[in-house]
Design an enzyme around this catalytic site. Structure first.
Site, short mmCIF file in Angstrom:
data_model
loop_
_atom_site.label_atom_id
_atom_site.label_comp_id
_atom_site.label_asym_id
_atom_site.label_seq_id
_atom_site.Cartn_x
_atom_site.Cartn_y
_atom_site.Cartn_z
N TYR A 6 8.55 -6.77 65.54
CA TYR A 6 9.31 -8.22 64.92
C TYR A 6 8.46 -9.27 65.33
CZ TYR A 6 12.81 -4.55 64.85
OH TYR A 6 13.39 -3.44 64.75
N ARG B 134 20.57 -1.68 66.61
CA ARG B 134 22.00 -0.98 66.10
C ARG B 134 22.96 -2.24 65.65
NH1 ARG B 134 22.14 3.93 70.40
NH2 ARG B 134 20.07 4.84 69.89
N LYS C 143 7.68 5.33 70.42
CA LYS C 143 8.66 4.40 70.54
C LYS C 143 9.63 4.50 71.59
CE LYS C 143 12.58 2.79 67.41
NZ LYS C 143 13.06 3.50 66.07
N LYS D 53 10.03 9.86 69.99
CA LYS D 53 10.65 8.83 69.96
C LYS D 53 11.76 9.15 71.22
CE LYS D 53 14.64 6.53 67.33
NZ LYS D 53 15.02 6.17 66.05
N LYS E 151 22.34 9.51 71.67
CA LYS E 151 21.40 10.47 70.83
C LYS E 151 20.42 11.32 71.56
CE LYS E 151 21.41 7.03 67.05
NZ LYS E 151 20.46 6.22 66.03
#
Ligand code: PBG
Length: 329
Positions: free
Chosen positions: A319, A206, A254, A196, A223
């Site tokens: 999605y 987010r 990802k 990731k 992050k």
């Protein structure tokens, strides 16, 4: 004699093109991400994800029944946690009656055979918007892994088939696997987000969960100390090898489109199912361009889905899953 080989022969009409088509998409390829909120009869459109929604539990039930009818048999659950329940340790994540735990039961009750996967990370529960516990400007590794393992157990107890740790702490797969084994959840799968990347493509997600890192003193703004550097390739192999060794059943890369080289690397290197997450920013880009009339939405969606599968994805979290299934049926 020129030319000896005419490749266009195999493209000369639709029937021959279909006959030699190498990659085929089916409803079985998809994992459908679903966003859940508290409330009743609530279906909120996510501003940066047009036509994608947060559902309250009653409407979630309707949605998963519809997915099942379409042949979409796996879902990946995310919850939007009320602000007053957030803290630094993800206390609410372990609440047996929390929104995630209730969502799992709701989905399983509505469609018992649907495969339920759950996001395991602290960010939706974190007052600071991080995937682990923050202390002195750092994201603690081992303490976070401990909480995440308890969270995974709590999801398994609520009925999740798979837990999907998206946090990128070191050693968390082993901690989780041992916790599940100790509690006799032998059949709970782990789909690890193993490669990731610290990507700018997570922005709309987010927004959807209100889970971005907060801007405050001693809180890392990004992050990058746990998610991977987009410039790295061999590191993805190392991360994935570790997760498989620690007990992951499925591994994930990802985001999708920008990382298809990694997908192929991992597909060639490992004998486990490979999942790819086509993330929120990838969704938003297509929606925005289509809205402006600059791209043909359906054609681009199909092409990107195809590219992800061709690169080596066995599973695609998308999605667009409903759109694609309608387009190919
Ligand atoms: C958080 C998590 C993120 C996504 C899935 N789980 C965002 C992040 O790491 O900040 C992103 C999914 C998307 O963008 O669609 N653990």
């Amino acid at each position: 004699m020129y030319p000896l080989k005419r490749n266009r022969r195999l493209r000369s009409n639709e029937s021959i093109r279909n006959l030699v088509q190498e990659t085929v998409i089916t409803p079985n390829d998809f994992l459908v991400p679903l966003f859940v909120v508290e409330g009743k009869n609530t279906k909120e459109e996510i501003a940066s994800m047009p036509n994608y929604y947060r559902f309250s539990l009653d409407l979630l039930e309707k949605e998963v029944k519809e997915l099942w009818q379409l042949g979409l048999k796996s879902v990946l659950l995310f919850v939007k946690v009320p602000e007053n329940l957030k803290d630094n340790k993800g206390t609410e994540a372990l609440n047996p009656n929390g929104l995630m735990q209730r969502a799992i039961k709701t989905v399983k009750n509505a469609v018992p055979d649907i495969l339920v996967m759950t996001d395991v990370a602290l960010d939706p529960y974190s007052a600071y918007g991080h995937d682990g516990i923050v202390e002195n400007g750092e994201i603690l590794n081992d303490a976070s892994a401990e909480v995440l393992a308890k969270m995974a157990l709590s999801h398994a107890q609520a009925g999740a088939n798979f837990v999907a740790p998206s946090d990128m702490m070191d050693g968390r797969i082993l901690t989780m696997r041992q916790t599940l084994e100790n509690e006799s959840f032998y059949n709970t799968g782990i789909m690890s987000y193993s490669a990731k990347y610290a990507s700018a493509f997570y922005g709309p997600f987010r927004d959807a969960l209100d889970s971005a890192p907060v801007d405050a003193k001693d809180i890392p703004k990004d992050k990058k100390t746990y998610q991977m550097d987009p410039s790295n390739r061999t590191e993805a192999i190392k991360e994935t090898q570790m997760d498989i060794d620690e007990g992951a059943d499925i591994v994930m890369i990802k985001p999708g489109l920008c990382y298809l080289d990694i997908v192929r690397d991992l597909k060639n290197a490992f004998q486990v199912p490979i999942a790819v997450y086509q993330v929120s920013g990838e969704y938003a880009m297509i929606k925005a361009a289509a809205e402006k009339g600059w791209l043909n939405h359906d054609a681009v969606v199909l092409e990107q889905t195809m590219a992800i599968k061709r690169a080596g994805a066995d599973i695609i979290a998308s999605y667009f899953a409903k759109d694609v299934v309608k387009l190919i049926s």
